[in-house]
Design a protein around this motif. Structure first.
Motif, PDB file in Angstrom:
ATOM      1  N   ASN A 174       0.816  -1.209   0.000  1.00 19.49           N
ATOM      2  CA  ASN A 174       0.000   0.000   0.000  1.00 19.49           C
ATOM      3  C   ASN A 174       0.854   1.265   0.000  1.00 19.49           C
TER       4      ASN A 174
ATOM      5  N   GLN B 167       2.120   6.853  -6.857  1.00 24.62           N
ATOM      6  CA  GLN B 167       1.147   7.839  -7.331  1.00 24.62           C
ATOM      7  C   GLN B 167       1.615   9.257  -7.001  1.00 24.62           C
ATOM      8  N   GLN B 168       2.152   9.455  -5.800  1.00 29.03           N
ATOM      9  CA  GLN B 168       2.652  10.782  -5.419  1.00 29.03           C
ATOM     10  C   GLN B 168       3.832  11.190  -6.299  1.00 29.03           C
TER      11      GLN B 168
ATOM     12  N   THR C 270       2.317   1.731  -3.509  1.00 28.90           N
ATOM     13  CA  THR C 270       1.295   2.234  -4.430  1.00 28.90           C
ATOM     14  C   THR C 270       1.065   3.723  -4.211  1.00 28.90           C
ATOM     15  N   LEU C 271       0.944   4.126  -2.955  1.00 28.32           N
ATOM     16  CA  LEU C 271       0.740   5.534  -2.623  1.00 28.32           C
ATOM     17  C   LEU C 271       1.931   6.385  -3.075  1.00 28.32           C
ATOM     18  N   GLU C 272       3.142   5.943  -2.776  1.00 28.31           N
ATOM     19  CA  GLU C 272       4.335   6.709  -3.148  1.00 28.31           C
ATOM     20  C   GLU C 272       4.478   6.801  -4.662  1.00 28.31           C
TER      21      GLU C 272
END
Length: 170
Positions: free
Chosen positions: A44, A51-52, A47-49
Motif C-alpha cells: 500500500n 502515485q505521489q 502504491t501511494l508513493e
C-alpha cells in the motif's frame, strides 16, 4: 471517599489500552499474519508513493521515465542499455534530496573504485550505476522501499521517505 475510589476504578477499566506491538529482535521469527500485515503495508505504501511521485513528475518541466526496478530516471530507455558486469570497478557520487527539493546532506556521498557485486549501497543507486556511461549524470526518483525503507538512515533521513537522487559517474 468510596465514590471517588469507585469512579477512579471504573474510569481505569473503561480506558482502552494501547499496548505497543512487540517486534522480534533482528533475526527473530514473525508469524504468517505479521508477515502478511507487513507485506500489505509495504504494498500500500509503494502504491501511494508511486502515485505521489507520478503526480510530482507530471508537474515538472523535465521528463522522467519509469524503469523496470520501480524508480524513475531522466534518461529514456535507461535500463535497456548494456549492463555492467559484476566485479567491474566504478567511481561515483550522488546527492540526496527530498521531494521538496531540499538537499539532505551538504556533501555528496562519494565512492572510488567500488566493485559491482560488493556494494553496500541503495538498491536504486547500484542498479542505475550498472547502466550509466562514464561522466554521465542522471536524476532518479526513488520510492522509500528502494531508498532507506522503514528504518531511514538513522541520521537525517526518516523512515518511509522517497528520495530524489542526483547521481554522477566519475
Amino acid at each position: 471517599m468510596k465514590k471517588i475510589l469507585l469512579i477512579s476504578v471504573l474510569a481505569l477499566l473503561s480506558c482502552k489500552r494501547n499496548t505497543p506491538q512487540v517486534h522480534p529482535p533482528v533475526g527473530g521469527v514473525l508469524s504468517k499474519s505479521d508477515l502478511d500485515v507487513s507485506r500489505n503495508r509495504m504494498k500500500n505504501l509503494n502504491t501511494l508513493e508511486r502515485q505521489q511521485i507520478q503526480d510530482w513528475v507530471n508537474s515538472q518541466d523535465i521528463k522522467f521515465y519509469p524503469t523496470q526496478l520501480n524508480y524513475w530516471s531522466t534518461v529514456e530507455g535507461f535500463d535497456k542499455r548494456q549492463r555492467r558486469p559484476d566485479e567491474s570497478p566504478i567511481s561515483y557520487s550522488y546527492d540526496l534530496y527530498d521531494f521538496d527539493e531540499t538537499k539532505i546532506y551538504d556533501k555528496p556521498i562519494q565512492r572510488k573504485d567500488a566493485r559491482f557485486g560488493h556494494f553496500d549501497e541503495l538498491k536504486a543507486v547500484e542498479n542505475a550505476l550498472r547502466y550509466m556511461k562514464e561522466g554521465e549524470e542522471v536524476t532518479l526518483l526513488v520510492p522509500s522501499s528502494l531508498a532507506y525503507g522503514t528504518f531511514g538512515d538513522e541520521n537525517k533521513i526518516d523512515n518511509d521517505i522517497p528520495l530524489i537522487i542526483k547521481l554522477k559517474v566519475l
